[in-house]
Design a protein around this motif. Structure first.
Motif, PDB file in Angstrom:
ATOM      1  N   ALA A   1       0.840  -1.210   0.000  1.00 42.67           N
ATOM      2  CA  ALA A   1       0.000   0.000   0.000  1.00 42.67           C
ATOM      3  C   ALA A   1       0.868   1.250   0.000  1.00 42.67           C
ATOM      4  N   PRO A   2       1.428   1.606  -1.149  1.00 42.78           N
ATOM      5  CA  PRO A   2       2.300   2.783  -1.225  1.00 42.78           C
ATOM      6  C   PRO A   2       1.606   4.087  -0.811  1.00 42.78           C
ATOM      7  N   SER A   3       0.277   4.112  -0.855  1.00 42.73           N
ATOM      8  CA  SER A   3      -0.447   5.318  -0.441  1.00 42.73           C
ATOM      9  C   SER A   3      -0.284   5.613   1.051  1.00 42.73           C
ATOM     10  N   SER A   4       0.269   4.664   1.777  1.00 38.27           N
ATOM     11  CA  SER A   4       0.496   4.831   3.215  1.00 38.27           C
ATOM     12  C   SER A   4       1.813   5.546   3.519  1.00 38.27           C
ATOM     13  N   ALA A   5       2.552   5.908   2.504  1.00 40.26           N
ATOM     14  CA  ALA A   5       3.920   6.415   2.678  1.00 40.26           C
ATOM     15  C   ALA A   5       4.030   7.590   3.640  1.00 40.26           C
ATOM     16  N   SER A   6       3.174   8.589   3.512  1.00 36.78           N
ATOM     17  CA  SER A   6       3.323   9.772   4.367  1.00 36.78           C
ATOM     18  C   SER A   6       3.086   9.435   5.837  1.00 36.78           C
ATOM     19  N   ILE A   7       2.123   8.581   6.109  1.00 40.93           N
ATOM     20  CA  ILE A   7       1.847   8.193   7.501  1.00 40.93           C
ATOM     21  C   ILE A   7       2.995   7.348   8.038  1.00 40.93           C
ATOM     22  N   VAL A   8       3.464   6.393   7.241  1.00 43.42           N
ATOM     23  CA  VAL A   8       4.569   5.529   7.671  1.00 43.42           C
ATOM     24  C   VAL A   8       5.836   6.359   7.898  1.00 43.42           C
ATOM     25  N   ASP A   9       6.106   7.320   7.016  1.00 39.58           N
ATOM     26  CA  ASP A   9       7.284   8.179   7.188  1.00 39.58           C
ATOM     27  C   ASP A   9       7.211   8.973   8.486  1.00 39.58           C
ATOM     28  N   GLN A  10       6.041   9.557   8.765  1.00 38.77           N
ATOM     29  CA  GLN A  10       5.869  10.330   9.994  1.00 38.77           C
ATOM     30  C   GLN A  10       6.020   9.427  11.224  1.00 38.77           C
ATOM     31  N   MET A  11       5.410   8.255  11.169  1.00 37.54           N
ATOM     32  CA  MET A  11       5.488   7.312  12.284  1.00 37.54           C
ATOM     33  C   MET A  11       6.932   6.860  12.504  1.00 37.54           C
ATOM     34  N   THR A  12       7.635   6.536  11.421  1.00 37.49           N
ATOM     35  CA  THR A  12       9.028   6.103  11.515  1.00 37.49           C
ATOM     36  C   THR A  12       9.893   7.204  12.112  1.00 37.49           C
ATOM     37  N   ASN A  13       9.666   8.439  11.681  1.00 34.95           N
ATOM     38  CA  ASN A  13      10.389   9.579  12.249  1.00 34.95           C
ATOM     39  C   ASN A  13      10.197   9.646  13.760  1.00 34.95           C
ATOM     40  N   CYS A  14       8.963   9.473  14.187  1.00 34.89           N
ATOM     41  CA  CYS A  14       8.659   9.512  15.625  1.00 34.89           C
ATOM     42  C   CYS A  14       9.357   8.371  16.361  1.00 34.89           C
ATOM     43  N   VAL A  15       9.346   7.174  15.787  1.00 33.27           N
ATOM     44  CA  VAL A  15      10.011   6.031  16.416  1.00 33.27           C
ATOM     45  C   VAL A  15      11.511   6.304  16.560  1.00 33.27           C
ATOM     46  N   LEU A  16      12.117   6.771  15.475  1.00 35.27           N
ATOM     47  CA  LEU A  16      13.569   6.975  15.477  1.00 35.27           C
ATOM     48  C   LEU A  16      14.018   8.117  16.383  1.00 35.27           C
ATOM     49  N   THR A  17      13.121   9.064  16.670  1.00 37.01           N
ATOM     50  CA  THR A  17      13.462  10.172  17.565  1.00 37.01           C
ATOM     51  C   THR A  17      12.965   9.941  18.989  1.00 37.01           C
ATOM     52  N   GLY A  18      12.422   8.747  19.245  1.00 33.68           N
ATOM     53  CA  GLY A  18      12.004   8.403  20.599  1.00 33.68           C
ATOM     54  C   GLY A  18      10.662   8.970  21.009  1.00 33.68           C
ATOM     55  N   GLN A  19       9.905   9.510  20.073  1.00 30.06           N
ATOM     56  CA  GLN A  19       8.573  10.047  20.370  1.00 30.06           C
ATOM     57  C   GLN A  19       7.547   8.930  20.175  1.00 30.06           C
ATOM     58  N   LEU A  20       7.568   7.983  21.083  1.00 31.76           N
ATOM     59  CA  LEU A  20       6.817   6.744  20.883  1.00 31.76           C
ATOM     60  C   LEU A  20       5.308   6.906  21.025  1.00 31.76           C
ATOM     61  N   TYR A  21       4.858   7.826  21.871  1.00 30.86           N
ATOM     62  CA  TYR A  21       3.411   8.050  21.949  1.00 30.86           C
ATOM     63  C   TYR A  21       2.907   8.681  20.658  1.00 30.86           C
ATOM     64  N   LYS A  22       3.664   9.631  20.112  1.00 33.88           N
ATOM     65  CA  LYS A  22       3.288  10.233  18.832  1.00 33.88           C
ATOM     66  C   LYS A  22       3.297   9.182  17.724  1.00 33.88           C
ATOM     67  N   ALA A  23       4.255   8.277  17.775  1.00 35.52           N
ATOM     68  CA  ALA A  23       4.307   7.186  16.794  1.00 35.52           C
ATOM     69  C   ALA A  23       3.057   6.322  16.916  1.00 35.52           C
ATOM     70  N   PHE A  24       2.606   6.084  18.148  1.00 32.90           N
ATOM     71  CA  PHE A  24       1.396   5.293  18.374  1.00 32.90           C
ATOM     72  C   PHE A  24       0.177   6.006  17.797  1.00 32.90           C
ATOM     73  N   ARG A  25       0.107   7.321  17.953  1.00 31.36           N
ATOM     74  CA  ARG A  25      -0.997   8.091  17.362  1.00 31.36           C
ATOM     75  C   ARG A  25      -0.968   7.988  15.835  1.00 31.36           C
ATOM     76  N   GLU A  26       0.224   8.044  15.250  1.00 32.29           N
ATOM     77  CA  GLU A  26       0.348   7.895  13.798  1.00 32.29           C
ATOM     78  C   GLU A  26      -0.074   6.490  13.363  1.00 32.29           C
ATOM     79  N   ALA A  27       0.237   5.509  14.178  1.00 36.38           N
ATOM     80  CA  ALA A  27      -0.164   4.132  13.867  1.00 36.38           C
ATOM     81  C   ALA A  27      -1.684   4.016  13.838  1.00 36.38           C
ATOM     82  N   ARG A  28      -2.368   4.750  14.688  1.00 41.65           N
ATOM     83  CA  ARG A  28      -3.830   4.758  14.679  1.00 41.65           C
ATOM     84  C   ARG A  28      -4.347   5.356  13.363  1.00 41.65           C
ATOM     85  N   LYS A  29      -3.661   6.393  12.879  1.00 45.96           N
ATOM     86  CA  LYS A  29      -4.017   6.976  11.579  1.00 45.96           C
ATOM     87  C   LYS A  29      -3.801   5.950  10.466  1.00 45.96           C
TER      88      LYS A  29
END
Length: 144
Positions: A87-115
Motif C-alpha cells: 500500500a504505497p499510499s500509506s507512505a506519508s503516515i509511515v514516514d511520519q510514524m518512523t520519524n517519531c520512532v527513530l526520535t524516541g517520540q513513541l506516543y506520537k508514533a502510536f498516534r500515527e499508527a492509529r491513523k
C-alpha cells in the motif's frame, strides 16, 4: 506536565507496567511523571492485530509501553517495509510514524499508527466497494 484522566466505573488504564482498574464510581486521576499511560479503549490486543496496519500499531504500542524502540525496531522495520510494498499510499503516515520512532517520540508514533489503521480501513472499504461495480462503473444494485 500533569495528565488528567477521567475513568468510568470499571474502566482500566495502564500506567507504566501496572494496570489500574477503577472502582464503581467515576474517578479523575492526575498523573505526573514519564511512565507510559494508555487507556483501556486505546489498547490494541495482540489477538486484534489481524491486519498489516494493526500489527504495526501493536508493535509501536509495545515500544511505547516498554519505553524503548530498541528490541522491536527490526520487527517494526520489516512490517512497515511489507506494508509499503502492498500500500504505497500509506507512505506519508509511515514516514511520519518512523520519524517519531527513530526520535524516541513513541506516543506520537502510536498516534500515527492509529491513523495508519484508519487509512488501511479506507483502502479495504474502497476495495470492497470496487468489487461490486460493473464494467460501466454502476453499482450492482443500480440499473444502467
Amino acid at each position: 506536565m500533569t495528565l488528567k484522566v477521567e475513568l468510568k466505573p470499571g474502566e482500566r488504564i495502564v500506567i507504566g507496567r501496572s494496570v489500574v482498574t477503577n472502582g464503581q464510581i467515576r474517578t479523575s486521576l492526575l498523573i505526573d511523571g514519564q511512565e507510559p499511560v494508555l487507556r483501556e479503549r486505546d489498547i490494541l490486543k495482540e489477538t486484534d492485530a489481524d491486519t498489516p496496519a494493526k500489527r504495526i500499531a501493536y508493535v509501536v504500542q509495545m515500544m511505547y509501553l516498554a519505553g524503548s524502540a530498541d528490541t522491536l525496531l527490526p520487527a517494526f522495520t520489516s512490517l512497515t517495509r511489507d506494508l509499503m510494498k502492498a500500500a504505497p499510499s500509506s507512505a506519508s503516515i509511515v514516514d511520519q510514524m518512523t520519524n517519531c520512532v527513530l526520535t524516541g517520540q513513541l506516543y506520537k508514533a502510536f498516534r500515527e499508527a492509529r491513523k495508519l489503521i484508519a487509512h488501511e480501513a479506507s483502502i479495504f472499504d474502497h476495495a470492497s466497494r470496487g468489487a461490486g461495480l460493473r464494467a460501466d462503473g454502476a453499482d450492482d444494485g443500480e440499473s444502467a
